[in-house]
Design a protein around this motif. Structure first.
Motif, PDB file in Angstrom:
ATOM      1  N   TYR A  59       0.806  -1.217   0.000  1.00 27.46           N
ATOM      2  CA  TYR A  59       0.000   0.000   0.000  1.00 27.46           C
ATOM      3  C   TYR A  59       0.843   1.272   0.000  1.00 27.46           C
ATOM      4  CZ  TYR A  59      -3.208   3.640   1.508  1.00 27.46           C
ATOM      5  OH  TYR A  59      -3.924   4.804   1.594  1.00 27.46           O
ATOM      6  N   SER A  60       1.822   1.349   0.908  1.00 28.94           N
ATOM      7  CA  SER A  60       2.570   2.614   1.034  1.00 28.94           C
ATOM      8  C   SER A  60       3.335   2.943  -0.236  1.00 28.94           C
ATOM      9  CB  SER A  60       3.532   2.562   2.221  1.00 28.94           C
ATOM     10  OG  SER A  60       2.790   2.628   3.404  1.00 28.94           O
ATOM     11  N   GLU A  61       3.731   1.921  -0.962  1.00 34.79           N
ATOM     12  CA  GLU A  61       4.470   2.179  -2.207  1.00 34.79           C
ATOM     13  C   GLU A  61       3.558   2.678  -3.319  1.00 34.79           C
ATOM     14  OE1 GLU A  61       8.272  -0.803  -1.693  1.00 34.79           O
ATOM     15  OE2 GLU A  61       6.718  -1.346  -3.127  1.00 34.79           O
ATOM     16  N   ILE A  62       2.283   2.347  -3.225  1.00 34.95           N
ATOM     17  CA  ILE A  62       1.385   2.774  -4.313  1.00 34.95           C
ATOM     18  C   ILE A  62       0.418   3.863  -3.850  1.00 34.95           C
ATOM     19  CG2 ILE A  62       1.503   0.623  -5.626  1.00 34.95           C
ATOM     20  CD1 ILE A  62      -1.172  -0.161  -4.319  1.00 34.95           C
ATOM     21  N   ARG A  63       0.688   4.380  -2.586  1.00 40.90           N
ATOM     22  CA  ARG A  63      -0.188   5.413  -2.030  1.00 40.90           C
ATOM     23  C   ARG A  63      -0.292   6.583  -3.027  1.00 40.90           C
ATOM     24  NH1 ARG A  63       2.405   6.148   2.420  1.00 40.90           N
ATOM     25  NH2 ARG A  63       1.007   5.478   4.052  1.00 40.90           N
ATOM     26  N   SER A  64      -1.491   6.966  -3.370  1.00 38.96           N
ATOM     27  CA  SER A  64      -1.713   8.026  -4.350  1.00 38.96           C
ATOM     28  C   SER A  64      -3.170   8.412  -4.306  1.00 38.96           C
ATOM     29  CB  SER A  64      -1.390   7.500  -5.752  1.00 38.96           C
ATOM     30  OG  SER A  64      -2.377   6.552  -6.120  1.00 38.96           O
ATOM     31  N   SER A  65      -3.558   9.245  -5.245  1.00 40.97           N
ATOM     32  CA  SER A  65      -4.970   9.632  -5.303  1.00 40.97           C
ATOM     33  C   SER A  65      -5.837   8.397  -5.516  1.00 40.97           C
ATOM     34  CB  SER A  65      -5.183  10.633  -6.421  1.00 40.97           C
ATOM     35  OG  SER A  65      -4.656  10.102  -7.611  1.00 40.97           O
ATOM     36  N   LEU A  66      -5.243   7.332  -6.103  1.00 40.12           N
ATOM     37  CA  LEU A  66      -6.028   6.122  -6.357  1.00 40.12           C
ATOM     38  C   LEU A  66      -6.367   5.374  -5.071  1.00 40.12           C
ATOM     39  CD1 LEU A  66      -4.176   4.666  -9.474  1.00 40.12           C
ATOM     40  CD2 LEU A  66      -6.382   5.834  -9.403  1.00 40.12           C
ATOM     41  N   THR A  67      -5.485   5.480  -4.055  1.00 36.84           N
ATOM     42  CA  THR A  67      -5.723   4.740  -2.816  1.00 36.84           C
ATOM     43  C   THR A  67      -6.527   5.566  -1.807  1.00 36.84           C
ATOM     44  OG1 THR A  67      -3.604   5.500  -1.944  1.00 36.84           O
ATOM     45  CG2 THR A  67      -3.606   3.354  -2.997  1.00 36.84           C
ATOM     46  N   GLU A  68      -6.656   6.850  -2.072  1.00 34.57           N
ATOM     47  CA  GLU A  68      -7.282   7.758  -1.108  1.00 34.57           C
ATOM     48  C   GLU A  68      -8.661   7.308  -0.625  1.00 34.57           C
ATOM     49  OE1 GLU A  68      -7.682  11.964  -2.288  1.00 34.57           O
ATOM     50  OE2 GLU A  68      -5.516  11.987  -1.884  1.00 34.57           O
ATOM     51  N   GLY A  69      -9.496   6.910  -1.580  1.00 32.63           N
ATOM     52  CA  GLY A  69     -10.881   6.611  -1.214  1.00 32.63           C
ATOM     53  C   GLY A  69     -11.108   5.170  -0.784  1.00 32.63           C
ATOM     54  N   LEU A  70     -10.045   4.357  -0.754  1.00 34.84           N
ATOM     55  CA  LEU A  70     -10.238   2.941  -0.433  1.00 34.84           C
ATOM     56  C   LEU A  70     -10.694   2.755   1.008  1.00 34.84           C
ATOM     57  CD1 LEU A  70      -7.067   1.243  -1.995  1.00 34.84           C
ATOM     58  CD2 LEU A  70      -9.411   1.171  -2.846  1.00 34.84           C
ATOM     59  N   PRO A  71     -11.542   1.746   1.276  1.00 39.60           N
ATOM     60  CA  PRO A  71     -11.895   1.477   2.658  1.00 39.60           C
ATOM     61  C   PRO A  71     -10.661   0.992   3.427  1.00 39.60           C
ATOM     62  CG  PRO A  71     -12.847  -0.178   1.168  1.00 39.60           C
ATOM     63  CD  PRO A  71     -12.152   0.815   0.315  1.00 39.60           C
ATOM     64  N   LYS A  72     -10.560   1.384   4.717  1.00 34.36           N
ATOM     65  CA  LYS A  72      -9.420   0.962   5.537  1.00 34.36           C
ATOM     66  C   LYS A  72      -9.912   0.707   6.946  1.00 34.36           C
ATOM     67  CE  LYS A  72      -7.076   4.614   4.019  1.00 34.36           C
ATOM     68  NZ  LYS A  72      -6.235   5.770   4.217  1.00 34.36           N
ATOM     69  N   VAL A  73      -9.165  -0.084   7.693  1.00 37.47           N
ATOM     70  CA  VAL A  73      -9.562  -0.300   9.082  1.00 37.47           C
ATOM     71  C   VAL A  73      -8.765   0.641   9.984  1.00 37.47           C
ATOM     72  CG1 VAL A  73     -10.357  -2.669   8.816  1.00 37.47           C
ATOM     73  CG2 VAL A  73      -7.961  -2.235   9.294  1.00 37.47           C
ATOM     74  N   GLU A  74      -9.288   0.891  11.174  1.00 37.85           N
ATOM     75  CA  GLU A  74      -8.642   1.833  12.085  1.00 37.85           C
ATOM     76  C   GLU A  74      -7.429   1.188  12.754  1.00 37.85           C
ATOM     77  OE1 GLU A  74      -9.479   5.017  12.358  1.00 37.85           O
ATOM     78  OE2 GLU A  74     -11.183   4.771  11.005  1.00 37.85           O
ATOM     79  N   MET A  75      -6.409   2.023  13.032  1.00 39.30           N
ATOM     80  CA  MET A  75      -5.172   1.572  13.681  1.00 39.30           C
ATOM     81  C   MET A  75      -5.449   0.955  15.060  1.00 39.30           C
ATOM     82  SD  MET A  75      -1.786   2.151  13.097  1.00 39.30           S
ATOM     83  CE  MET A  75      -0.306   2.901  13.696  1.00 39.30           C
ATOM     84  N   SER A  76      -6.383   1.565  15.797  1.00 36.75           N
ATOM     85  CA  SER A  76      -6.651   1.077  17.146  1.00 36.75           C
ATOM     86  C   SER A  76      -7.293  -0.303  17.104  1.00 36.75           C
ATOM     87  CB  SER A  76      -7.588   2.042  17.876  1.00 36.75           C
ATOM     88  OG  SER A  76      -8.756   2.255  17.114  1.00 36.75           O
ATOM     89  N   TYR A  77      -7.898  -0.663  15.962  1.00 38.09           N
ATOM     90  CA  TYR A  77      -8.545  -1.963  15.827  1.00 38.09           C
ATOM     91  C   TYR A  77      -7.549  -3.021  15.347  1.00 38.09           C
ATOM     92  CZ  TYR A  77     -11.223  -5.548  13.355  1.00 38.09           C
ATOM     93  OH  TYR A  77     -11.692  -6.756  12.892  1.00 38.09           O
ATOM     94  N   ILE A  78      -6.808  -2.648  14.310  1.00 36.98           N
ATOM     95  CA  ILE A  78      -5.903  -3.616  13.672  1.00 36.98           C
ATOM     96  C   ILE A  78      -4.625  -3.793  14.491  1.00 36.98           C
ATOM     97  CG2 ILE A  78      -4.697  -1.959  12.211  1.00 36.98           C
ATOM     98  CD1 ILE A  78      -4.769  -3.916   9.931  1.00 36.98           C
ATOM     99  N   GLY A  79      -4.266  -2.778  15.294  1.00 39.56           N
ATOM    100  CA  GLY A  79      -3.049  -2.875  16.103  1.00 39.56           C
ATOM    101  C   GLY A  79      -1.882  -2.249  15.377  1.00 39.56           C
ATOM    102  N   GLY A  80      -1.292  -1.210  15.989  1.00 38.64           N
ATOM    103  CA  GLY A  80      -0.246  -0.434  15.318  1.00 38.64           C
ATOM    104  C   GLY A  80       1.062  -1.177  15.241  1.00 38.64           C
TER     105      GLY A  80
END
Ligand code: SAM
Ligand code: SF4
Ligand code: SF4
Length: 347
Positions: A326-347
């Motif tokens: 993800y971080s390598e392809i982070r762009s306007s294309l990834t902006e709107g993607l659904p994601k889970v919260e850090m506090s849920y998934i574990g940092g």
């Protein structure tokens, strides 16, 4: 450099590799989705308010289920376990889980905490078999820190937790500082000076676009290069090589002594190529990336009575199919993607 522990683990299993040849080495387990802080970049109060629906007790993985999963993951090459959350120290009797995991040979067992309960718990955590801790602290200035944790928690209590952890031997201690533009850049240098003196490894983390609730914007990220410049202008730094392949932090040493700082440049210098981390949420979903959209429900498989070998196959197949970067392809294309919260998934 591989430790004797990691060599032991590697000998146990050659390990599974993903589509890009990345092995599975680290497992982060969230043991609680709740937290006693409301850090503005992680669990903002507007979203995580009094009506927020946290997981029910029976939805959380039991300690026995976590132990079973850890054994399966060790079979696939995992060498390092990090307990996280939410705030892991809010999970009742966590020492019992640590004791169970510490009995599995050859594992590096560590925990990330906001430090609020560490002064009280460091001794029992160490006695249970925890090897090390990472403590999060975003400023030494009470006004700034209290505004960032948003529950008015004072700096001194976190520092007392760090001191106690060092005293009982949970070393080396790492301290994580998230830097957010316009909020705590002025704390970079005082934090660097303090932890250089204290001899703990301070790591600066670029503010990340995890989840959707923090309203992340790129211009609020202070790039790691800028952080290094700020410190270097006062205390010259020289870069040093990673401890092991795939290490997340870029390491820098103060000229003239052995103390170091790290910068985790997940936004400006992504490190997906060496990413060997899997995450299990508090309710037992396996995520192969911090930014993954969906997780594999391992709790359901276990509660449905799956055998150990089928469970192991299920995990192995998921990792073998992993393509996340993800971080390598982070762009306007990834902006709107659904994601889970850090506090849920574990940092
Ligand atoms: N509650 C514990 C703590 O704060 O250390 C463990 C869980 S916390 C989610 C793990 C780490 O993630 C912390 O160091 C925290 O600062 C970091 N973190 C949370 N939200 C972040 C964000 N948006 N960007 C970068 N780091 C973040
Ligand atoms: Fe809690 Fe850690 Fe998130 Fe802060 S960063 S809200 S302490 S889980
Ligand atoms: Fe690993 Fe995903 Fe982060 Fe890349 S974005 S380093 S694959 S967790």
């Amino acid at each position: 450099m591989p430790t004797s522990k990691s060599t032991e683990a590697a000998e146990r299993s050659p390990g599974v590799k993903d589509v890009f040849g990345r092995p599975l080495r680290d497992l982060r387990i969230s043991v609680a989705d709740r937290c006693n802080f409301r850090c503005i970049y992680c669990m903002p109060k507007e979203i995580f308010g009094s009506d927020y629906q946290f997981l029910d007790r029976k939805e959380l993985l039991t300690f026995e289920e976590i132990e079973r999963l850890v054994k399966v993951f060790v079979g696939h090459g995992v060498e390092k376990i990090r307990l996280t959350g939410g705030e892991p120290l809010v999970r009742r009797n966590l020492e019992n889980l640590i004791e169970m995991l510490a009995a599995i040979p050859g594992l590096d067992l560590t925990l990330t905490t906001n430090g609020s309960m560490l002064a009280r718990k460091a001794e029992s955590l160490k006695a249970a078999g925890l090897n090390r801790v990472t403590v999060s602290l975003d400023s030494l200035d009470n006004e700034i820190f209290k505004a960032m944790n948003d529950v008015g928690f004072p700096v001194e209590k976190v520092l007392a937790g760090i001191d106690e952890a060092a005293r009982v031997g949970l070393n080396p201690i790492k301290v994580n500082m998230v830097v957010k533009r316009g909020v705590n850049e002025q704390s970079i240098l005082p934090m660097a000076r303090y932890f250089r003196e204290a001899g703990h490894i301070l790591r600066f983390i670029e503010y990340m676009d995890v989840g959707h609730s923090n309203g992340w914007k790129l211009d609020e990220v202070v790039p790691a290069s800028e952080i290094v410049e700020i410190i270097s202008a006062d205390m010259p730094l020289e870069q040093i090589p990673p401890n092991y392949p795939g290490e997340v932090a870029n390491r820098w040493r103060y000229q003239g002594d052995e103390n170091e700082v790290g910068v985790i440049a997940s936004v400006t210098k992504p490190f997906c190529g060496g990413c060997t981390r899997a995450r299990i949420s508090a309710e037992g979903k396996l995520y192969t990336c911090l930014f993954a959209v969906a997780g594999q429900d391992l709790r359901q498989l276990m509660r449905d009575g799956i055998s150990d070998s089928d469970l192991s196959d299920a995990v192995g197949l998921t990792w073998a199919a992993r393509k996340d970067r993800y971080s390598e392809i982070r762009s306007s294309l990834t902006e709107g993607l659904p994601k889970v919260e850090m506090s849920y998934i574990g940092g």
